[in-house]
Design a protein around this motif. Structure first.
Motif, mmCIF file in Angstrom:
data_model
loop_
_atom_site.group_PDB
_atom_site.id
_atom_site.type_symbol
_atom_site.label_atom_id
_atom_site.label_comp_id
_atom_site.label_asym_id
_atom_site.label_seq_id
_atom_site.Cartn_x
_atom_site.Cartn_y
_atom_site.Cartn_z
ATOM 1 N N UNK A 126 0.824 -1.211 0.000
ATOM 2 C CA UNK A 126 0.000 0.000 0.000
ATOM 3 C C UNK A 126 0.860 1.263 0.000
ATOM 4 N N UNK A 127 2.047 1.214 0.587
ATOM 5 C CA UNK A 127 2.956 2.359 0.497
ATOM 6 C C UNK A 127 3.353 2.608 -0.951
ATOM 7 N N UNK A 128 3.639 1.532 -1.671
ATOM 8 C CA UNK A 128 4.009 1.668 -3.088
ATOM 9 C C UNK A 128 2.831 2.217 -3.880
ATOM 10 N N UNK A 129 1.615 1.705 -3.603
ATOM 11 C CA UNK A 129 0.422 2.200 -4.298
ATOM 12 C C UNK A 129 0.200 3.675 -4.036
ATOM 13 N N UNK A 130 0.356 4.101 -2.779
ATOM 14 C CA UNK A 130 0.171 5.519 -2.454
ATOM 15 C C UNK A 130 1.225 6.382 -3.132
ATOM 16 N N UNK A 131 2.466 5.907 -3.176
ATOM 17 C CA UNK A 131 3.524 6.664 -3.824
ATOM 18 C C UNK A 131 3.221 6.831 -5.306
ATOM 19 N N UNK A 132 2.795 5.735 -5.959
ATOM 20 C CA UNK A 132 2.456 5.825 -7.381
ATOM 21 C C UNK A 132 1.240 6.727 -7.600
#
Length: 173
Positions: free
Chosen positions: A65-71
Motif C-alpha cells: 500500500x505504500x508503493x500504491x500511495x507513492x504511485x
C-alpha cells in the motif's frame, strides 16, 4: 514465580493433567514434538508460526500500500500539472478571443462603440452564466437536503448557527 515460567514444569503439569493420555498426545499439547521424534508441529508451534505468518503478511500489505500511495501521488502530481497547463492555455485562448472580438468591433464600429458595447456584452453573459451556476447550486443543495447527503446529515443540521438556505431571491435579477 520462577517455577511457573519453567517449561519443563509446565510440560509435567500438562502430563499430570492428562493421566489417561499417551506420550504423543502430551507432546502435541505441550509443543514437545521435536523431542519425541514426531514430525508434525505441536499446537504451540502452529500458533507461533501463524503469528509469524500474520506479521509477515501485514508487513507485505503495508509495503504494497505504500508503493500504491507513492504511485498514486505521482499520478496526482502529473494530473495537477496538466490541469494547470490546460487552465493557463484556456485563459490565454479566452483572452485572445475576447481581444479579437474587441478589435473586430473597433474596426467596424469605432473605438467608442467597442468600449461601451463589448464590456456590456461581457457583463450580460457573465451575469447569465452566474445565474445558471446559482440555479445548479440550488438544485444540488435541494437534492442533498432531501436525500440527507453523503453522510446522512442534512445541511440544516450542521449546527454552525448560520442559515445556509439558498432561496430563489438569490438567483433572481
Amino acid at each position: 514465580m520462577a517455577a511457573a515460567n519453567d517449561p519443563s514444569q509446565s510440560q509435567e503439569s500438562a502430563r499430570q493433567a492428562m493421566p489417561m493420555a499417551d506420550e504423543e498426545t502430551c507432546a502435541a499439547a505441550t509443543g514437545d514434538n521435536v523431542r519425541h521424534g514426531n514430525p508434525q508441529p505441536g499446537i504451540i508451534e502452529q500458533v507461533k508460526q501463524t503469528v509469524d505468518d500474520s506479521k509477515e503478511w501485514i508487513e507485505s500489505e503495508l509495503a504494497f500500500h505504500k508503493v500504491r500511495l507513492r504511485e498514486g501521488s505521482q499520478r496526482a502530481k502529473s494530473i495537477g500539472l496538466f490541469i494547470g497547463i490546460g487552465a493557463a492555455l484556456f485563459v490565454c485562448s479566452f483572452t485572445t478571443l475576447l481581444l479579437g472580438i474587441f478589435l473586430t468591433v473597433t474596426y467596424y464600429f469605432g473605438p467608442i462603440v467597442a468600449v461601451i458595447t463589448v464590456p456590456a456584452a461581457y457583463a450580460i453573459f457573465g451575469y447569465l452564466a452566474l445565474r445558471a451556476a446559482l440555479a445548479k447550486i440550488h438544485q444540488l443543495k435541494t437534492m442533498v437536503q432531501q436525500t440527507g447527503g453523503i453522510t446522512g446529515m442534512k445541511a440544516s443540521d450542521a449546527g454552525d448557527g448560520m442559515d445556509d438556505t439558498l432561496t430563489t431571491e438569490d438567483i433572481q435579477p
